[in-house]
Design a protein around this motif. Structure first.
Motif, mmCIF file in Angstrom:
data_model
loop_
_atom_site.group_PDB
_atom_site.id
_atom_site.type_symbol
_atom_site.label_atom_id
_atom_site.label_comp_id
_atom_site.label_asym_id
_atom_site.label_seq_id
_atom_site.Cartn_x
_atom_site.Cartn_y
_atom_site.Cartn_z
ATOM 1 N N SER A 289 24.628 56.905 18.019
ATOM 2 C CA SER A 289 24.533 56.910 16.558
ATOM 3 C C SER A 289 25.086 58.206 15.996
ATOM 4 C CB SER A 289 23.077 56.738 16.116
ATOM 5 O OG SER A 289 22.582 55.490 16.503
ATOM 6 N N LEU A 290 24.766 59.305 16.634
ATOM 7 C CA LEU A 290 25.270 60.604 16.188
ATOM 8 C C LEU A 290 26.790 60.645 16.265
ATOM 9 C CD1 LEU A 290 24.781 63.517 15.294
ATOM 10 C CD2 LEU A 290 24.437 64.103 17.694
ATOM 11 N N MET B 192 32.201 60.334 13.579
ATOM 12 C CA MET B 192 33.504 59.675 13.443
ATOM 13 C C MET B 192 33.821 59.345 11.991
ATOM 14 S SD MET B 192 34.838 59.617 16.335
ATOM 15 C CE MET B 192 34.744 59.301 18.072
ATOM 16 N N THR B 193 32.823 59.331 11.144
ATOM 17 C CA THR B 193 33.064 59.045 9.723
ATOM 18 C C THR B 193 33.470 60.299 8.958
ATOM 19 O OG1 THR B 193 30.758 59.420 9.060
ATOM 20 C CG2 THR B 193 31.355 57.178 9.762
ATOM 21 N N LEU B 194 33.378 61.465 9.586
ATOM 22 C CA LEU B 194 33.749 62.712 8.930
ATOM 23 C C LEU B 194 35.259 62.798 8.775
ATOM 24 C CD1 LEU B 194 31.443 65.149 10.948
ATOM 25 C CD2 LEU B 194 31.027 64.258 8.655
ATOM 26 N N SER B 195 35.679 63.639 7.861
ATOM 27 C CA SER B 195 37.118 63.872 7.704
ATOM 28 C C SER B 195 37.645 64.589 8.939
ATOM 29 C CB SER B 195 37.380 64.734 6.462
ATOM 30 O OG SER B 195 36.914 66.064 6.690
ATOM 31 N N GLN C 285 39.211 67.378 9.188
ATOM 32 C CA GLN C 285 38.857 68.800 9.137
ATOM 33 C C GLN C 285 37.401 69.012 9.552
ATOM 34 O OE1 GLN C 285 39.370 70.592 5.294
ATOM 35 N NE2 GLN C 285 38.967 72.659 6.029
ATOM 36 N N GLU C 286 36.509 68.160 9.079
ATOM 37 C CA GLU C 286 35.090 68.275 9.441
ATOM 38 C C GLU C 286 34.875 67.992 10.920
ATOM 39 O OE1 GLU C 286 32.962 67.044 5.218
ATOM 40 O OE2 GLU C 286 33.771 65.448 6.515
ATOM 41 N N GLN C 287 35.616 67.010 11.458
ATOM 42 C CA GLN C 287 35.508 66.717 12.885
ATOM 43 C C GLN C 287 35.976 67.908 13.718
ATOM 44 O OE1 GLN C 287 37.110 62.941 14.253
ATOM 45 N NE2 GLN C 287 36.642 62.000 12.265
ATOM 46 N N GLU C 288 37.058 68.558 13.286
ATOM 47 C CA GLU C 288 37.553 69.736 13.995
ATOM 48 C C GLU C 288 36.515 70.851 13.968
ATOM 49 O OE1 GLU C 288 41.238 70.553 12.018
ATOM 50 O OE2 GLU C 288 42.359 69.175 13.303
ATOM 51 N N GLN C 289 35.860 71.012 12.831
ATOM 52 C CA GLN C 289 34.821 72.029 12.707
ATOM 53 C C GLN C 289 33.670 71.737 13.664
ATOM 54 O OE1 GLN C 289 33.315 72.512 8.741
ATOM 55 N NE2 GLN C 289 31.874 74.111 9.320
ATOM 56 N N VAL C 290 33.250 70.482 13.752
ATOM 57 C CA VAL C 290 32.176 70.100 14.674
ATOM 58 C C VAL C 290 32.584 70.388 16.108
ATOM 59 C CG1 VAL C 290 30.901 68.124 15.626
ATOM 60 C CG2 VAL C 290 31.156 68.363 13.152
ATOM 61 N N VAL C 291 33.805 70.020 16.465
ATOM 62 C CA VAL C 291 34.288 70.246 17.826
ATOM 63 C C VAL C 291 34.315 71.738 18.154
ATOM 64 C CG1 VAL C 291 36.307 70.059 19.339
ATOM 65 C CG2 VAL C 291 35.576 68.094 17.980
ATOM 66 N N LEU C 292 34.811 72.555 17.235
ATOM 67 C CA LEU C 292 34.860 73.998 17.465
ATOM 68 C C LEU C 292 33.468 74.583 17.663
ATOM 69 C CD1 LEU C 292 37.645 75.102 14.941
ATOM 70 C CD2 LEU C 292 37.776 75.052 17.444
ATOM 71 N N GLN C 293 32.525 74.155 16.843
ATOM 72 C CA GLN C 293 31.162 74.665 16.973
ATOM 73 C C GLN C 293 30.531 74.212 18.280
ATOM 74 O OE1 GLN C 293 29.038 73.702 13.364
ATOM 75 N NE2 GLN C 293 30.149 75.217 12.175
ATOM 76 N N LEU C 294 30.800 72.980 18.688
ATOM 77 C CA LEU C 294 30.281 72.492 19.967
ATOM 78 C C LEU C 294 30.881 73.279 21.130
ATOM 79 C CD1 LEU C 294 30.248 68.621 19.394
ATOM 80 C CD2 LEU C 294 28.255 70.113 19.706
ATOM 81 N N GLN C 295 32.190 73.553 21.060
ATOM 82 C CA GLN C 295 32.843 74.314 22.114
ATOM 83 C C GLN C 295 32.282 75.730 22.207
ATOM 84 O OE1 GLN C 295 36.955 73.823 20.933
ATOM 85 N NE2 GLN C 295 37.285 72.251 22.486
ATOM 86 N N GLU C 296 32.049 76.363 21.056
ATOM 87 C CA GLU C 296 31.460 77.704 21.048
ATOM 88 C C GLU C 296 30.071 77.685 21.662
ATOM 89 O OE1 GLU C 296 31.520 79.159 17.029
ATOM 90 O OE2 GLU C 296 33.705 79.192 16.949
ATOM 91 N N ASN C 297 29.294 76.673 21.326
ATOM 92 C CA ASN C 297 27.949 76.557 21.864
ATOM 93 C C ASN C 297 27.980 76.349 23.381
ATOM 94 O OD1 ASN C 297 25.042 76.313 21.519
ATOM 95 N ND2 ASN C 297 25.330 74.160 22.039
#
Length: 83
Positions: A8-9, A14-17, A19-31
């Protein structure tokens, strides 16, 4: 996390734009990098820990208060030299 909740998450992300998806990916990678770095000590860090342990066993330790006083004195000396 249950697989259903994870799916579900992901579906919501996947509904994010783009740019927002890229931001999520970057934050996940940093974490992930931060957590992986915390778990794996470098050889230098291991050597420093061994040295600190030996010094503690030999009684070559100072209290945190003393360490702070020493740092304050050092900063004051550096300031006096700079002025």
């Amino acid at each position: 996390m249950a697989q259903e909740t994870l799916n579900s998450l992901i579906a919501v992300m996947m509904t994010l734009s783009l740019q927002e998806q890229e931001q999520v990916v970057l934050q996940l990678q940093e974490n992930i990098s931060r957590q992986a770095g915390e778990e794996q000590l470098t050889e230098e860090q291991k050597a420093r820990l061994r040295q600190a342990y030996r010094e503690a066993q030999e009684g070559k330790v100072v209290s945190q208060e003393t360490a702070h006083q020493m740092m304050d004195e050092f900063v004051q000396q550096q300031y006096a030299v700079a002025v």
